[in-house]
Design an enzyme around this catalytic site. Structure first.
Site, PDB file in Angstrom:
ATOM      1  N   HIS A 234     -66.167 -39.451  22.412  1.00 55.57           N
ATOM      2  CA  HIS A 234     -66.876 -40.234  23.438  1.00 55.57           C
ATOM      3  C   HIS A 234     -67.030 -39.378  24.692  1.00 55.57           C
ATOM      4  CE1 HIS A 234     -68.531 -43.542  25.487  1.00 55.57           C
ATOM      5  NE2 HIS A 234     -67.506 -44.343  25.592  1.00 55.57           N
ATOM      6  N   HIS A 285     -77.553 -38.166  18.286  1.00 52.83           N
ATOM      7  CA  HIS A 285     -77.095 -39.348  19.012  1.00 52.83           C
ATOM      8  C   HIS A 285     -77.220 -40.570  18.116  1.00 52.83           C
ATOM      9  CE1 HIS A 285     -77.024 -42.543  22.118  1.00 52.83           C
ATOM     10  NE2 HIS A 285     -76.264 -41.694  22.764  1.00 52.83           N
ATOM     11  N   ASP A 344     -74.593 -34.435  26.603  1.00 55.36           N
ATOM     12  CA  ASP A 344     -73.409 -33.578  26.616  1.00 55.36           C
ATOM     13  C   ASP A 344     -73.743 -32.101  26.464  1.00 55.36           C
ATOM     14  OD1 ASP A 344     -71.419 -35.642  26.872  1.00 55.36           O
ATOM     15  OD2 ASP A 344     -71.840 -36.186  24.801  1.00 55.36           O
TER      16      ASP A 344
END
Length: 407
Positions: A234, A285, A344
């Site tokens: 996460h 994702h 990210d």
């Protein structure tokens, strides 16, 4: 499976028709407003936008100039921690992991709030504003305690400056000189805006809402959300990206060679390189298919500072990883699923450009996301009256009890 309804945020990455998923360009909206418009407007006008995004998430509408200024003032005045809190709750019990310190400190704030169990919308908003404001202060102080106690490094504890935005306050308290450029602070502000919220279904937000549904207090719910975000699947994902990126930089000799980089990416997918997981971190994702709007916004804004920081070649290498990974997946692995870079891939790179230590990558995420968690807790608190209890199907077979003398 649909777990709930929300008016706070929408994460859109595909269209479902007759059971078939059709990929579309990713969209992220805060209270119905496209995050691209929110960020682009603030950037074009040279304004800091995190507080505006935070207000929007909490109150459901964009603030006027006077409302925004008052909101910033409230957050600025609430940023300082209670008397002796740093000494008693942070310095006396430092943690190797700043996320642990964040979670423990939020729980500890309960003890300093005589109205911690007070109910009602006004009480919830007051607690939310104080926690949003104090997250950067707890984060930086927790980091200083960590490096002083465990890393044998010099520490410094700057007082918060009234009038600074959250992005400015983070940089001024984190740096020994307290100096930063407006360009640096604005880039960090963009990061905070993009991380402020991402729908009710992400793990940490769902944890916060599930905790709230039980009737527990705000401090317990927010601390639990921090604990969920700590996980490498996460909030800790950008650290995995940086570790992978460092390995690629070290082992790929020609960063401009698509063939050499593609071969290395294939080795990662084959579990011959990387951490052995077979994952190219920062790519793919759960919802976004063709694009993650946050990744594009962050990449474009990072362009402005990369040359000044002498990190243009590294940024171009990241962009090559983004470009080549879907090709390698399709041509060599036969994968037909659409794949895009997620936020990210670039967030850790931006933090490095700003000189932010890796130990603070995930705590920064938590600091930004607190506004979203608060909005979701308040929505759950005000609109729902049942405890969440997801159904689990037991797959264990029935067995007879064996007396202890026969075992």
């Amino acid at each position: 499976m649909l777990a709930g309804l929300t008016q706070i945020c929408n994460v859109h990455g595909y269209v479902l028709s007759e059971g078939e998923k059709t990929p579309v360009e990713g969209e992220l909206t805060y209270r119905g407003i496209d995050v691209r418009e929110l960020v682009e407007n603030c950037v074009s006008e040279g304004r800091y936008g995190y507080e505006e995004a935070s207000y929007l998430l909490l109150f459901g509408h964009l603030p006027g100039s006077q409302q925004l200024e008052f909101y910033r003032t409230v957050l600025s005045q609430a940023r300082a921690l209670p008397m002796d809190f740093v000494q008693d709750m942070i310095l006396k019990s430092p943690s190797r992991d700043v996320m642990n310190k964040l979670g423990r400190s939020i729980l500890s704030l309960y003890s300093y709030d005589e109205f911690a169990e007070e109910t009602g919308l006004e009480a919830e908003l007051k607690k939310a504003l104080h926690i949003i404001a104090r997250m950067p202060t707890i984060m930086v102080n927790g980091y200083m305690a960590k490096i002083g106690h465990y890393d044998n490094e010099s520490t410094y504890f700057h007082p918060v400056r009234p009038g600074e935005t959250i992005a400015q306050s983070i940089l001024s308290t984190l740096r020994i000189s307290r100096e930063y450029t407006e360009e640096e602070a604005h880039l960090l502000d963009v990061c905070l805006m993009l991380h402020a919220e991402h729908g009710g279904g992400n793990n940490s937000t769902f944890v916060c809402r599930a905790m709230t549904s039980s009737g527990t207090d705000a401090y317990a719910a927010y601390s639990a959300a921090v604990g969920a975000l700590k996980g490498f699947r996460h909030g800790g994902a950008n650290i995995k990206v940086c570790e992978m990126f460092d390995e690629i930089k070290e082992n790929v000799k020609n960063w401009q060679s698509d063939s050499e980089l593609s071969d290395y990416l294939w080795d990662i997918l084959q579990k011959k390189r990387g951490d052995g997981s077979g994952l190219i971190y920062g790519m793919g994702h759960a919802v976004y298919t063709l694009s993650d709007p946050r990744a594009g916004i962050l990449r474009d804004n990072a362009e402005k500072l990369a040359d000044k920081k002498g990190m243009r070649e590294e940024l171009e290498l990241l962009k090559s990883i983004e470009r080549l990974t879907p090709i390698v997946m399709a041509e060599r692995k036969g994968a037909s699923k659409e794949m895009c870079a997620n936020v990210d891939l670039y967030s850790g790179f931006v933090y490095r450009m700003l000189g932010i230590p890796q130990e603070l990558f995930t705590p920064l995420f938590a600091t930004a996301r607190m506004s979203g968690w608060c909005a979701h807790r308040i929505e759950e608190y005000m609109t729902c009256s049942r405890i969440m209890r997801p159904a689990y199907k037991s797959v264990v077979r029935r067995r007879n009890y064996v007396p202890i003398s026969e075992r």
